[in-house]
Write a protein that holds these residues in place. Structure first.
Motif, mmCIF file in Angstrom:
data_model
loop_
_atom_site.group_PDB
_atom_site.id
_atom_site.type_symbol
_atom_site.label_atom_id
_atom_site.label_comp_id
_atom_site.label_asym_id
_atom_site.label_seq_id
_atom_site.Cartn_x
_atom_site.Cartn_y
_atom_site.Cartn_z
ATOM 1 N N LEU A 84 0.841 -1.200 0.000
ATOM 2 C CA LEU A 84 0.000 0.000 0.000
ATOM 3 C C LEU A 84 0.876 1.250 0.000
ATOM 4 N N ALA A 85 1.950 1.222 0.779
ATOM 5 C CA ALA A 85 2.873 2.364 0.800
ATOM 6 C C ALA A 85 3.540 2.540 -0.561
ATOM 7 N N SER A 87 2.319 1.634 -3.434
ATOM 8 C CA SER A 87 1.342 2.052 -4.446
ATOM 9 C C SER A 87 1.091 3.554 -4.396
ATOM 10 N N MET A 88 1.302 4.178 -3.242
ATOM 11 C CA MET A 88 1.084 5.624 -3.145
ATOM 12 C C MET A 88 2.186 6.422 -3.820
ATOM 13 N N ILE A 89 3.364 5.836 -3.993
ATOM 14 C CA ILE A 89 4.479 6.574 -4.594
ATOM 15 C C ILE A 89 4.835 6.076 -5.994
ATOM 16 N N SER A 138 -8.089 -3.013 -4.650
ATOM 17 C CA SER A 138 -6.819 -3.122 -5.369
ATOM 18 C C SER A 138 -6.973 -3.941 -6.643
ATOM 19 N N THR A 154 -3.671 5.347 -8.317
ATOM 20 C CA THR A 154 -2.995 4.894 -7.092
ATOM 21 C C THR A 154 -3.975 4.827 -5.947
ATOM 22 N N VAL A 155 -3.544 4.160 -4.915
ATOM 23 C CA VAL A 155 -4.360 3.986 -3.713
ATOM 24 C C VAL A 155 -4.009 5.103 -2.744
ATOM 25 N N THR A 156 -5.025 5.682 -2.165
ATOM 26 C CA THR A 156 -4.806 6.662 -1.104
ATOM 27 C C THR A 156 -5.341 6.072 0.181
ATOM 28 N N VAL A 157 -4.472 5.942 1.168
ATOM 29 C CA VAL A 157 -4.855 5.351 2.443
ATOM 30 C C VAL A 157 -4.942 6.468 3.479
ATOM 31 N N HIS A 158 -6.041 6.487 4.203
ATOM 32 C CA HIS A 158 -6.222 7.501 5.268
ATOM 33 C C HIS A 158 -6.237 6.831 6.593
#
Length: 158
Positions: A84-85, A87-89, A138, A154-158
């Motif tokens: 997940l980390a 995928s954000m970058i 995903s 991309t995935v944004t995780v909050h």
């Protein structure tokens, strides 16, 4: 002539011999019964020990399976977090699709190992819900990235 006179024994001696013969047979029968009871007791002890050892092996095997499942669950949850980390970058759609596919795969595997652990509480149901949502999201994002190679989702995780 009387039969007692022929053999030279009197009536009392013959009765004593008969009584001794019957008593010997009874003693033999009692000895056989005692031996049979001892053998059955030993067999019962051996069977009990065998059942106990099987139970201990089963308990050990079950604990080992739970430990293995928990270890795999932790590994796959860490992988999901790391992907997940990543995928954000991610900048390329190909790499994003690969990362999202890995998230989908690892979250499904984490669900499998979570289901093997006998836990029942609110946290487990929330974890299952989270993993299902991450897996589905995903997967759909990776399919969109594969279909539309030019744009990056991309995935944004909050």
């Amino acid at each position: 002539m009387n039969i007692f006179e022929i053999y030279g024994k009197n009536k009392q001696q013959i009765n004593k011999e008969r009584i001794l013969k019957v008593m010997k047979q009874e003693v033999k029968t009692q000895n056989r019964l005692i031996i049979l009871i001892v053998i059955l007791f030993i067999l019962t002890l051996l069977t009990g020990y065998y059942a106990f050892s099987l139970k201990e092996k089963y308990v050990t095997m079950t604990i080992n399976n739970y430990n293995e499942s928990f270890s795999n669950l932790v590994n796959y949850m860490n992988n999901v977090e790391n992907y997940l980390a990543k995928s954000m970058i991610t900048k390329s759609s190909t790499h994003a699709a690969e990362t999202l596919t890995e998230i989908w795969r690892d979250s499904n595997l984490a669900l499998v190992y979570l289901s093997r652990i006998p836990l029942e509480n609110e946290g487990v149901s929330q974890t299952v819900k989270f993993l299902n949502q991450v897996s589905d999201y995903s997967y759909s994002l990776s399919r969109k990235n594969i279909e539309g190679k030019d744009r990056i989702i991309t995935v944004t995780v909050h």
